[in-house]
Design a protein around this motif. Structure first.
Motif, PDB file in Angstrom:
ATOM      1  N   UNK A  26       4.088  11.292   9.740  1.00 37.14           N
ATOM      2  CA  UNK A  26       5.378  11.726  10.276  1.00 37.14           C
ATOM      3  C   UNK A  26       6.458  11.543   9.209  1.00 37.14           C
ATOM      4  N   UNK A  27       7.494  12.375   9.308  1.00 35.29           N
ATOM      5  CA  UNK A  27       8.654  12.284   8.417  1.00 35.29           C
ATOM      6  C   UNK A  27       8.266  12.281   6.943  1.00 35.29           C
ATOM      7  N   UNK A  28       7.293  13.137   6.573  1.00 40.47           N
ATOM      8  CA  UNK A  28       6.950  13.281   5.169  1.00 40.47           C
ATOM      9  C   UNK A  28       6.180  12.118   4.579  1.00 40.47           C
ATOM     10  N   UNK A  29       5.550  11.303   5.421  1.00 42.10           N
ATOM     11  CA  UNK A  29       4.781  10.167   4.916  1.00 42.10           C
ATOM     12  C   UNK A  29       3.580   9.932   5.828  1.00 42.10           C
ATOM     13  N   UNK A  30       2.470   9.553   5.229  1.00 47.11           N
ATOM     14  CA  UNK A  30       1.315   9.113   6.006  1.00 47.11           C
ATOM     15  C   UNK A  30       1.206   7.612   5.854  1.00 47.11           C
ATOM     16  N   UNK A  31       1.107   6.909   6.980  1.00 44.78           N
ATOM     17  CA  UNK A  31       1.030   5.454   6.974  1.00 44.78           C
ATOM     18  C   UNK A  31      -0.347   5.016   7.464  1.00 44.78           C
TER      19      UNK A  31
ATOM     20  N   UNK B 296     -11.028 -12.364   8.200  1.00 49.90           N
ATOM     21  CA  UNK B 296     -10.405 -11.949   9.460  1.00 49.90           C
ATOM     22  C   UNK B 296      -8.896 -12.144   9.381  1.00 49.90           C
ATOM     23  N   UNK B 297      -8.157 -11.129   9.730  1.00 48.41           N
ATOM     24  CA  UNK B 297      -6.700 -11.204   9.702  1.00 48.41           C
ATOM     25  C   UNK B 297      -6.067 -10.632   8.441  1.00 48.41           C
ATOM     26  N   UNK B 298      -6.879 -10.348   7.409  1.00 48.27           N
ATOM     27  CA  UNK B 298      -6.350  -9.687   6.217  1.00 48.27           C
ATOM     28  C   UNK B 298      -5.919  -8.271   6.594  1.00 48.27           C
ATOM     29  N   UNK B 299      -4.740  -7.863   6.131  1.00 49.89           N
ATOM     30  CA  UNK B 299      -4.210  -6.546   6.494  1.00 49.89           C
ATOM     31  C   UNK B 299      -3.710  -5.822   5.247  1.00 49.89           C
ATOM     32  N   UNK B 300      -3.957  -4.519   5.212  1.00 49.08           N
ATOM     33  CA  UNK B 300      -3.418  -3.647   4.174  1.00 49.08           C
ATOM     34  C   UNK B 300      -2.568  -2.570   4.848  1.00 49.08           C
ATOM     35  N   UNK B 301      -1.372  -2.352   4.318  1.00 52.40           N
ATOM     36  CA  UNK B 301      -0.478  -1.311   4.821  1.00 52.40           C
ATOM     37  C   UNK B 301      -0.118  -0.400   3.656  1.00 52.40           C
ATOM     38  N   UNK B 302      -0.333   0.900   3.839  1.00 57.40           N
ATOM     39  CA  UNK B 302      -0.087   1.859   2.768  1.00 57.40           C
ATOM     40  C   UNK B 302       0.805   2.989   3.268  1.00 57.40           C
ATOM     41  N   UNK B 303       1.823   3.330   2.477  1.00 60.62           N
ATOM     42  CA  UNK B 303       2.675   4.486   2.736  1.00 60.62           C
ATOM     43  C   UNK B 303       2.389   5.530   1.661  1.00 60.62           C
ATOM     44  N   UNK B 304       1.900   6.699   2.070  1.00 62.89           N
ATOM     45  CA  UNK B 304       1.612   7.794   1.142  1.00 62.89           C
ATOM     46  C   UNK B 304       2.648   8.891   1.353  1.00 62.89           C
TER      47      UNK B 304
ATOM     48  N   UNK C 266       6.788   7.049  -5.555  1.00 64.13           N
ATOM     49  CA  UNK C 266       5.569   6.262  -5.704  1.00 64.13           C
ATOM     50  C   UNK C 266       5.150   5.724  -4.342  1.00 64.13           C
ATOM     51  N   UNK C 267       3.851   5.795  -4.055  1.00 67.34           N
ATOM     52  CA  UNK C 267       3.344   5.258  -2.796  1.00 67.34           C
ATOM     53  C   UNK C 267       3.532   3.748  -2.758  1.00 67.34           C
ATOM     54  N   UNK C 268       3.639   3.215  -1.546  1.00 69.48           N
ATOM     55  CA  UNK C 268       3.814   1.770  -1.353  1.00 69.48           C
ATOM     56  C   UNK C 268       2.562   1.179  -0.717  1.00 69.48           C
ATOM     57  N   UNK C 269       2.249  -0.055  -1.117  1.00 63.77           N
ATOM     58  CA  UNK C 269       1.097  -0.758  -0.534  1.00 63.77           C
ATOM     59  C   UNK C 269       1.389  -2.246  -0.474  1.00 63.77           C
ATOM     60  N   UNK C 270       1.031  -2.846   0.663  1.00 65.86           N
ATOM     61  CA  UNK C 270       1.191  -4.286   0.838  1.00 65.86           C
ATOM     62  C   UNK C 270      -0.120  -4.878   1.363  1.00 65.86           C
ATOM     63  N   UNK C 271      -0.373  -6.130   1.040  1.00 67.08           N
ATOM     64  CA  UNK C 271      -1.510  -6.844   1.595  1.00 67.08           C
ATOM     65  C   UNK C 271      -1.021  -8.169   2.152  1.00 67.08           C
TER      66      UNK C 271
END
Length: 266
Positions: free
Chosen positions: A78-83, A95-103, A110-115
């Motif tokens: 949505x809004x020009x980005x895939x999350x 367990x509980x490790x999370x990755x979040x990526x904005x493309x 530049x794409x964003x990524x967090x862990x």
């Protein structure tokens, strides 16, 4: 290394033939694609969903041992980005490790990524050289979590090849900006009936083959063709990674709040 490379290439040829026999072919486009960009555009057009939820099982085979990881994956456009949000469920040490990526669709961004690492309550942004790092001890890199948008690459149609009952279009994709990448180019084999990749070869900036992805288990789910298996073979080490995709559901009405960076610690 030569024997390993020959095995991968032979396997890839077999995969191209077997995959088309394993799925009911969707009708081919009446008009063949004019160029490589058109092939890539048709690949993009296959997934018409707004969001996707699935379970991914990762099996890493190395040194005679198998490492298994299970995660839940959500994505939304949505809004020009895939999350994309990935939440590891097993084994207990991850367990509980999370990755979040904005493309972002805009190639200038530049794409964003967090862990998020729950063991020490650490939330870290991955960028620069971090994108070239190995993802969770597998044969994937962090950058492989990002979705390449069409305008991120140049596209060149090299040839067409028989794929058993259909044909494959072989497209060379080169990154316009490779400053955060291990790759210089990719060769992508795309089925001409369901317009999905069956094989991708990744080459480094010295044009050496790094790894090969083979896709299989194609299914039509809620009217959308998708793969349910991905096999990754590394050329740099004696290692193999299999990803199994299950419980795939489209258009679940996922909330935008699910993809907030502030929710990663919850």
């Amino acid at each position: 290394m030569n024997e390993r490379l020959n095995h991968v290439l032979r396997t890839g040829c077999a995969v191209l033939g077997l995959l088309s026999a394993s799925a009911q072919a969707a009708p081919e486009y009446e008009t063949p694609p004019a160029d490589g960009r058109e092939v890539s555009r048709r690949v993009e057009a296959v997934d018409t969903s707004r969001d996707r939820r699935q379970v991914i099982t990762i099996l890493v085979e190395r040194d005679g041992k198998t490492l298994k990881r299970v995660l839940e994956s959500d994505s939304k456009r949505y809004d020009g980005v895939r999350k994309d949000l990935m939440r590891f469920q097993a084994p207990t040490d991850v367990r509980g490790v999370k990755y979040l990526t904005f493309n972002y669709e805009d190639p200038a961004r530049h794409d964003d990524m967090w862990v998020f690492m729950p063991a020490n309550n650490l939330l870290r942004r991955i960028s620069g050289n971090g994108m070239r790092g190995v993802f969770m001890r597998s044969d994937l890199y962090n950058e492989d979590l990002r979705k390449r948008e069409i305008d991120d690459d140049t596209h060149r149609l090299l040839r067409t090849e028989p794929c058993h009952e259909t044909r494959c279009y072989v497209v060379e994709r080169r990154l316009k900006d490779d400053s955060e990448s291990n790759y210089g180019r990719r060769l992508v084999w795309v089925r001409g009936d369901i317009w999905l990749p069956v094989r991708i070869e990744y080459y480094d900036k010295q044009d050496r083959l790094l790894k090969v992805d083979a896709y299989s288990g194609f299914e039509e789910i809620q009217g959308i063709w998708t793969r349910t298996r991905m096999d990754v073979t590394s050329m740099r080490r004696d290692s193999h990674t299999t990803l199994l995709f299950s419980d795939i559901r489209f258009d679940q009405g996922l909330s935008d709040d699910l993809f907030l960076q502030a929710r990663l610690r919850r």
